[in-house]
Design a protein around this motif. Structure first.
Motif, PDB file in Angstrom:
ATOM      1  N   SER A 140       0.836  -1.193   0.000  1.00  9.85           N
ATOM      2  CA  SER A 140       0.000   0.000   0.000  1.00  9.85           C
ATOM      3  C   SER A 140       0.878   1.253   0.000  1.00  9.85           C
ATOM      4  O   SER A 140       1.856   1.342   0.754  1.00  9.85           O
ATOM      5  N   LEU A 148      -5.895  -3.865   2.136  1.00 16.21           N
ATOM      6  CA  LEU A 148      -5.139  -2.616   2.157  1.00 16.21           C
ATOM      7  C   LEU A 148      -5.981  -1.439   1.684  1.00 16.21           C
ATOM      8  O   LEU A 148      -5.481  -0.320   1.597  1.00 16.21           O
ATOM      9  N   SER A 149      -7.247  -1.689   1.394  1.00 14.13           N
ATOM     10  CA  SER A 149      -8.093  -0.614   0.877  1.00 14.13           C
ATOM     11  C   SER A 149      -9.412  -0.550   1.634  1.00 14.13           C
ATOM     12  O   SER A 149      -9.448  -0.193   2.806  1.00 14.13           O
ATOM     13  N   LYS A 169      -7.489   3.654  -4.790  1.00 13.51           N
ATOM     14  CA  LYS A 169      -6.480   3.193  -3.847  1.00 13.51           C
ATOM     15  C   LYS A 169      -5.209   2.783  -4.590  1.00 13.51           C
ATOM     16  O   LYS A 169      -5.233   1.898  -5.441  1.00 13.51           O
ATOM     17  N   LEU A 191      -1.864   0.929  -5.132  1.00 11.41           N
ATOM     18  CA  LEU A 191      -1.225  -0.308  -4.693  1.00 11.41           C
ATOM     19  C   LEU A 191      -0.082  -0.656  -5.626  1.00 11.41           C
ATOM     20  O   LEU A 191      -0.149  -0.406  -6.834  1.00 11.41           O
TER      21      LEU A 191
END
Length: 340
Positions: A45, A123-124, A328, A330
């Motif tokens: 992330s 991670l989001s 997001k 990544l």
């Protein structure tokens, strides 16, 4: 033979970070000791808070030491274990930083069910950004049906969830984002009531926010600061709540400029509460009850902006601070065996 590719902090930025502040270096893959496991990083992330960790001045958490890997949340797969609670093949959400392999003793690690949701969502929307959105809006903003919620950086990982939650709780959701494509996404895909393009608005930003929020603003979820904040604060209603999550417009400044007009905050009896979501990870019962089910049912949507390869992390992170990502951000460090 596999090597551990790492992105190190080479020097501290003076203003905006540049590629020269990072160093990409290979090291031997570490060996786990008794009570530890070795994981292969799949997803990394990239988040705005990392800019503060690059600085020399003290923040709310320890800064990165020069020569060490950059910090960051990750999803990995256990490849070797001497830990009784983790076995080879397990998927884990951890905090391994910008490197392709890491050793952990399991502290602060969460096992992931690859059948429950895509691994990247840890991670989001089902990880730190989603928790940040939920905590700030629900625990600080305390939305009531019929109120107006305005969120800056509305197409980002946090802001996008804030607006959708606001709508689910009967509020008018107004986003502020940079670019027509982002505003179209926020309204047409995510279901916000309106979105203001701050780049196109220019000097008319105040008027365009007023048009989108004609009854004033009851909750302002702050991710940006700067000119956006200056246009929003005078439009707060009495007893407005401001969850202060981030100030990305200021992260590269060597010295902070003037802030909001505190006289207005006094007159409006507004509550401004800064928060760091990691302080509240143990208080997320409401998040786990509401958000995963809403994501599964399609009532909360999310978007990922994926770059590939650990070497891409510095450039992608620099772009993040300039608003170049869409959703997001990544880094796919290695193959995700659960993705078809």
């Amino acid at each position: 033979m596999a090597t551990n590719r790492r992105v190190l902090l080479k020097s501290r930025p003076q203003g905006e970070p540049t590629p020269a502040n990072f160093e990409i270096a290979d090291a031997p893959v570490p060996e786990p000791k008794e009570g530890e496991y070795l994981s292969r990083t799949i997803w990394l992330s990239l988040d705005p808070y990392m800019r503060g960790r690059m600085a020399e001045t003290k923040g709310y958490a320890a800064n990165v030491t020069l020569g060490d890997p950059m910090v960051g949340g990750t999803v990995g797969q256990v490849v070797k274990s001497k830990h009784p609670s983790f076995k080879e093949g397990d998927f884990v959400a951890e905090y391994s930083g910008w490197q392709s392999y890491a050793v952990s003793n399991g502290s602060g690690v969460m096992k992931l069910d690859p059948g429950g949701a895509p691994l990247s969502t840890a991670l989001s929307v089902l990880g730190m950004p989603g928790m940040t959105a939920w905590w700030g809006l629900m625990q600080i903003g305390k939305p009531k049906a019929g109120e107006t919620v305005v969120v800056s950086a509305a197409s980002g990982a946090v802001g996008s969830v804030v607006g959708q939650l606001a709508r689910l709780h009967g509020c008018r959701a107004v986003g502020i984002a940079g670019g027509k494509d982002k505003c179209d996404y926020v309204v047409q895909e995510l279901g916000f009531d309106a979105c203001v393009d701050y780049r196109a608005a220019g000097a008319n930003l105040f008027k365009e926010i007023r048009a989108a929020a004609p009854k004033g603003i009851d909750i302002y979820f702050e991710n940006v600061g700067g000119a956006v904040q200056a246009a929003v604060v005078p439009q707060l209603n009495d007893f407005a709540r401001v969850p202060l999550c981030g100030l990305i417009a200021h992260y590269n400044e060597m010295q902070m400029g003037a802030g909001p007009d505190w006289r207005l905050l006094l007159i409006k009896r507004a509550t401004v509460t800064g928060f760091i979501v990691s302080d509240h990870f143990g208080q997320m019962e409401g998040f786990w009850k509401e958000v995963p089910a809403a994501v599964k049912a399609g009532r909360i949507k999310y978007r990922e902006d994926i770059v590939r390869g650990i070497d891409s992390a510095p450039e992608a992170f620099i772009g993040l601070l300039k608003g170049k990502n869409f959703g997001k951000l990544l880094v796919q460090v290695s193959e995700d065996p659960t993705r078809r």
